[in-house]
Motif scaffolding. Structure first.
Motif, PDB file in Angstrom:
ATOM      1  N   GLN A 115      84.013  12.884  24.975  1.00 54.40           N
ATOM      2  CA  GLN A 115      83.858  12.597  23.470  1.00 54.40           C
ATOM      3  C   GLN A 115      82.801  13.412  22.643  1.00 54.40           C
ATOM      4  OE1 GLN A 115      84.186   9.040  21.695  1.00 54.40           O
ATOM      5  NE2 GLN A 115      85.616   7.850  22.901  1.00 54.40           N
ATOM      6  N   GLU A 116      81.824  13.633  23.484  1.00 56.03           N
ATOM      7  CA  GLU A 116      80.685  14.672  22.906  1.00 56.03           C
ATOM      8  C   GLU A 116      81.222  15.879  22.413  1.00 56.03           C
ATOM      9  OE1 GLU A 116      76.101  14.832  24.290  1.00 56.03           O
ATOM     10  OE2 GLU A 116      77.364  13.246  25.519  1.00 56.03           O
ATOM     11  N   THR A 138      87.865  21.142  27.403  1.00 51.84           N
ATOM     12  CA  THR A 138      87.864  19.890  27.703  1.00 51.84           C
ATOM     13  C   THR A 138      89.217  19.263  27.632  1.00 51.84           C
ATOM     14  OG1 THR A 138      85.634  19.880  26.821  1.00 51.84           O
ATOM     15  CG2 THR A 138      86.482  17.710  27.048  1.00 51.84           C
ATOM     16  N   LEU A 139      89.886  19.525  26.465  1.00 47.46           N
ATOM     17  CA  LEU A 139      91.249  18.737  26.359  1.00 47.46           C
ATOM     18  C   LEU A 139      92.031  19.464  27.590  1.00 47.46           C
ATOM     19  CD1 LEU A 139      92.532  16.839  24.739  1.00 47.46           C
ATOM     20  CD2 LEU A 139      93.456  18.433  23.335  1.00 47.46           C
ATOM     21  N   GLU A 140      92.078  20.826  28.076  1.00 40.12           N
ATOM     22  CA  GLU A 140      93.125  21.181  28.924  1.00 40.12           C
ATOM     23  C   GLU A 140      92.967  20.466  30.412  1.00 40.12           C
ATOM     24  OE1 GLU A 140      92.161  25.195  28.752  1.00 40.12           O
ATOM     25  OE2 GLU A 140      93.882  25.797  27.648  1.00 40.12           O
ATOM     26  N   LYS A 141      91.595  20.037  30.567  1.00 38.18           N
ATOM     27  CA  LYS A 141      91.229  19.360  31.782  1.00 38.18           C
ATOM     28  C   LYS A 141      91.889  17.920  31.497  1.00 38.18           C
ATOM     29  CE  LYS A 141      86.952  22.017  32.621  1.00 38.18           C
ATOM     30  NZ  LYS A 141      85.624  21.897  31.974  1.00 38.18           N
ATOM     31  N   ASP A 146      91.250  12.530  15.278  1.00 35.95           N
ATOM     32  CA  ASP A 146      91.319  11.303  16.098  1.00 35.95           C
ATOM     33  C   ASP A 146      90.551  11.459  17.342  1.00 35.95           C
ATOM     34  OD1 ASP A 146      92.719   9.715  14.467  1.00 35.95           O
ATOM     35  OD2 ASP A 146      94.600  11.113  14.857  1.00 35.95           O
ATOM     36  N   MET A 147      89.883  10.242  17.766  1.00 40.58           N
ATOM     37  CA  MET A 147      89.173  10.282  18.958  1.00 40.58           C
ATOM     38  C   MET A 147      90.080  10.067  20.271  1.00 40.58           C
ATOM     39  SD  MET A 147      89.277   6.980  19.842  1.00 40.58           S
ATOM     40  CE  MET A 147      88.080   6.631  21.101  1.00 40.58           C
ATOM     41  N   GLY A 193      90.969  10.284  26.547  1.00 39.13           N
ATOM     42  CA  GLY A 193      92.121  10.109  27.723  1.00 39.13           C
ATOM     43  C   GLY A 193      93.389   9.143  27.299  1.00 39.13           C
ATOM     44  N   MET A 194      93.077   8.757  25.783  1.00 40.17           N
ATOM     45  CA  MET A 194      94.404   7.846  25.256  1.00 40.17           C
ATOM     46  C   MET A 194      95.418   8.494  24.924  1.00 40.17           C
ATOM     47  SD  MET A 194      91.694   5.146  23.607  1.00 40.17           S
ATOM     48  CE  MET A 194      92.626   3.996  22.864  1.00 40.17           C
ATOM     49  N   PHE A 195      96.385   8.794  25.857  1.00 39.32           N
ATOM     50  CA  PHE A 195      97.933   9.619  25.693  1.00 39.32           C
ATOM     51  C   PHE A 195      98.581   8.268  26.046  1.00 39.32           C
ATOM     52  CE2 PHE A 195      95.248  13.271  26.281  1.00 39.32           C
ATOM     53  CZ  PHE A 195      96.168  14.248  25.492  1.00 39.32           C
ATOM     54  N   GLY A 196      99.525   7.937  24.693  1.00 41.57           N
ATOM     55  CA  GLY A 196     100.630   7.045  24.956  1.00 41.57           C
ATOM     56  C   GLY A 196     100.301   5.844  23.981  1.00 41.57           C
ATOM     57  N   TYR A 197      99.000   6.086  23.484  1.00 38.26           N
ATOM     58  CA  TYR A 197      98.618   4.946  22.708  1.00 38.26           C
ATOM     59  C   TYR A 197      99.072   4.895  21.103  1.00 38.26           C
ATOM     60  CZ  TYR A 197      95.225   1.225  21.189  1.00 38.26           C
ATOM     61  OH  TYR A 197      94.668   0.095  20.701  1.00 38.26           O
ATOM     62  N   PHE A 198      98.935   6.265  20.614  1.00 38.88           N
ATOM     63  CA  PHE A 198      99.530   6.280  19.090  1.00 38.88           C
ATOM     64  C   PHE A 198     100.981   5.738  18.751  1.00 38.88           C
ATOM     65  CE2 PHE A 198      96.325   9.951  19.065  1.00 38.88           C
ATOM     66  CZ  PHE A 198      95.806   9.715  17.913  1.00 38.88           C
TER      67      PHE A 198
END
Lengths: 500, 500
Positions: A112-113, A130-133, A405-406, A411-416
């Motif tokens: 998040q940082e 980071t997002l790739e990981k 968006d945060m 790691g919140m994939f599937g929430y949107f």
């Protein structure tokens, strides 16, 4: 069998106590904790989280849940449902190798940082590694957890809205695109005539708070069993059905923002207060799903809170609190202000009509990323192109685009997608409610108690003992049907903009 | 040895995390929790307390502490002190049979309610059966825990002020009685001439709060590492040196009450903020003792907060906030108001001079009860007779007499005497501080930072790594000496009342 149930109840009590104290610490962190507390607090949260994880993965608990699962036919239905869901969650924890799980959470502790840094620097490139990981973990976790019925992105969607897979969402979003995009384009080109000068005045923090306190009474929030406070980002948290708390953020230069966030959170909060208190001690004492929780906040915020009839009743109170600003404003001008639609960059500030397109965009990207069609490095380009297609706006600023968006940084994939689903549930439920209740009379009365009671009987009391697909059918006597949502938006915006 | 220390640190971390979350819940309960929360909350607190007790009495922990204790000579001094104290506390838990411990806590869980009921009914008889049981447990526990050096009441005193037994307290209170009782009797008969009419006006809650915020700055409370809030009874709680919180209670019809409770709590709070942060992860990160904590709050409240020089600097700010009420009031009238002494029934409302007699009375009763000289059924009579002897007032109302404090209903025997001790420590420390600091100049400057720094170096930074008797000698180069307290009160009241 009795001993088995007793063991389960004992460990569940422990798990729930850990979750309770972690929730309390979160509440404190978001609402009042002094800046200096966070380093030491982080350590304590670490210890409690570890104890929670130990309990959740203890041999005793696993054996107990597995034994109960084997004899699920012998359990009474509500408990059987809880065991079924518990087993599902437990398998998810056990199927992912412990070391990967730990590594993933270590990654999340700083991600998040990283996202905030990239957002502040306005450079998506900073966030790519980071997002790739995170995406790599999510893809791998989906593989570990896949079943005959659920693969790839579907595995992640199941975490938030059981029963809704890419099949359902694809159909849903396709329909929205077909039916609403032309309307949105047309509305975007049409000017809504009204005097909006009162929107640019200063509305004091204190008076806004007073109005939000008034709204608590209008929506019959039980103050003996909850409270309202302030935080940077509005949210609702429930410690038990008798202790439900929500927050509001006041902007003196944007007076409707607090009003609609309060009404939105009140939708969540009334849901949480009206769940059957017997479920407090179980894992079923929460909303039926993320989408269902959102349906209640959207129903309050949009169907009720952005309706003419609601403000015919309550606008005088607003005028009373802000006589200098609102004396000469008509309810119709105010109604137009709070419903005006126009393309805009930021999802959380979007109006009702443009909102689903913000979600669609994210859904497409998440699906492509997890299924392997897209790569993180191309995301800014994909985002900007899609955005222009839907909204006709060129994004030249990633912090107002792909970085806004945060969710992905956590790691919140599937929430949107549940956000859009929630609005669609809300429209379907509202349509059905109109058949059974004289909503106009209730809203004119100034107190919404009869609506709360109806929602309690039809939805709230069940907590999460029923799956969303079954619940929507139980309420409305038909399957989930996004046509209600489409028709609701068409009727509202065609009328508001005087189209056709 | 290293592994032993690591094990100890691991379990200590867990114990401290449990204490942390229980503290957080207490803070929430006292400051904002909705009424409805308590039933469910009670269950969660029960689960966490049980886990804490399990950890504290686990074989692993006991073995670990005992093994370290055996090799205490090899440990570095601060850690050795911690192990010594931990072993002492552990032995206390282990020497009391578990079933009695449990029964005692079950009794305590309802005893406060019983006390409140009796107080509301104004009938000490209602509380006798419960108090008899508590005293019976306390007597028995004292027997279990007695050592060659500590017997009966001394065992309980040791919980709050290690090193102070009936021998020390008897001498202390005897001296106070000899030296101060005649002064108090003389003061009681003397009229203090001043205009006190401004004390009977209404002082708004909000403005009082503003003044307490101002006081935070005067006393250099670090707001980034703590906060001030409201509660029914003022208290201070410390989650770490970087997260210290205190509360104030505002009475619109008693405007100095909030001021002096804020200054008192600031004394506790500055102490907690100034402990060496390295001690945060240990069991030594608290005040040296209850009496020492009280010494810091009394030093702030009385030596500083009730001094003329302090108000010569800050009274104008008070006048600025309350122009209608205070415009024509002189600092001298205000000084007389906040220092006036007269016999009164209630301890927590007592002035500085009469305060020790309230404590003496309770000390005598506790000692007699635990040592078996008194019985609970005779307590009201004993109380009323002693009270008349000290204060010359007939008590005809037990809720304003023997039932006024909550301590006994919570099993807190041995706590009261630390209140008087704290004031005596404070006077001795202050006298010594005057030799090293130009206090008059510092107080006139409007910010007390130099005083905080001095206290930090002399007292605060040590946390509880030093015993009170050693600490007072370390600070003042002599043993504990109550003459300073006696002289301080004599000087102040002889001057104020123009005696001799």
């Amino acid at each position: 069998m009795d001993n088995l149930i007793k063991s389960f109840e004992r460990i569940r009590r422990q798990i729930k106590a850990y979750l309770y104290v972690l929730g309390m610490i979160n509440w404190d962190s978001a609402t009042e904790a002094p800046k200096g507390c966070f380093e030491y607090r982080g350590k304590q949260v670490g210890v409690i989280s570890e104890l929670l994880h130990q309990t959740l993965t203890s041999k005793e608990y696993i054996d107990c849940v597995n034994s109960l699962y084997k004899r699920i036919e012998d359990l009474e239905p509500i408990f059987a449902h809880e065991i079924f869901e518990t087993k599902k969650k437990l398998d998810k924890i056990l199927k992912i190798p412990a070391y990967e799980y730990v590594d993933y959470y270590i990654l999340l502790s700083s991600s998040q940082e990283e996202w905030i840094k990239a957002k502040n620097n306005n450079d998506f490139g900073d966030f790519i590694p980071t997002l790739e990981k995170i995406v790599e973990y999510k893809r791998r976790f989906a593989k570990y957890l896949e079943t005959d019925n659920l693969k790839d992105y579907d595995v992640l969607l199941d975490d938030y809205e059981p029963g809704f897979t890419t099949k359902e969402y694809d159909e849903f979003f396709y329909l929205l695109k077909q039916e609403l995009l032309p309307l949105f384009k047309q509305v975007s080109k049409t000017k809504l005539e009204f005097d909006s000068s009162f929107n640019n005045l200063v509305y004091s923090h204190q008076k806004q708070k007073e109005f939000c306190e008034y709204l608590q009474d209008v929506f019959c929030f039980d103050k003996n069993r909850g409270l309202m406070k302030e935080s940077e980002h509005p949210f609702t948290t429930s410690f038990s059905t008798n202790d439900v708390r929500f927050t509001v953020k006041y902007h003196e230069d944007d007076f409707t923002s607090s009003i609609f966030s309060a009404i939105h959170e009140l939708g969540h909060a009334i849901y949480a207060q009206q769940i059957n208190p017997k479920l407090d001690d179980t894992f079923s004492g929460e909303g039926a799903s993320i989408g269902f929780h959102e349906s209640q906040s959207r129903l309050f915020e949009n169907m009720i809170g952005r309706s003419k009839i609601f403000w015919e009743t309550h606008f005088p109170k607003l005028q009373e609190l802000f006589p200098d600003q609102l004396r000469d404003v008509t309810v119709l001008d105010y109604y137009k202000l709070i419903n005006k639609s126009k393309p805009s960059l930021i999802r959380i500030e979007a109006d009702e009509l443009s909102y689903p397109f913000h979600i669609m965009l994210r859904y497409d990207i998440e699906k492509g990323l997890i299924n392997g069609d897209y790569e993180v490095k191309d995301l800014e380009k994909i985002w900007n192109e899609s955005f222009e297609k839907y909204f006709g706006i060129k994004v030249d600023n990633p912090s107002l685009g792909v970085l806004q968006d945060m969710h992905w940084s956590s790691g919140m994939f599937g929430y949107f997608p549940t956000y859009a689903l929630g609005s669609a549930y809300a429209a379907q439920i509202y349509k059905y409610m109109e058949k059974e209740l004289d909503i106009k009379r209730i809203l004119s009365s100034g107190k919404n108690l009869e609506i709360n009671n109806w929602l309690k009987e039809k939805i709230h009391k069940y907590g999460s003992t029923i799956y969303p697909k079954e619940l929507i059918t139980l309420i409305t006597n038909e399957d989930f049907n996004p046509r209600y949502y489409i028709n609701y938006l068409k009727d509202k915006y065609i009328d508001l903009y005087g189209l056709k």
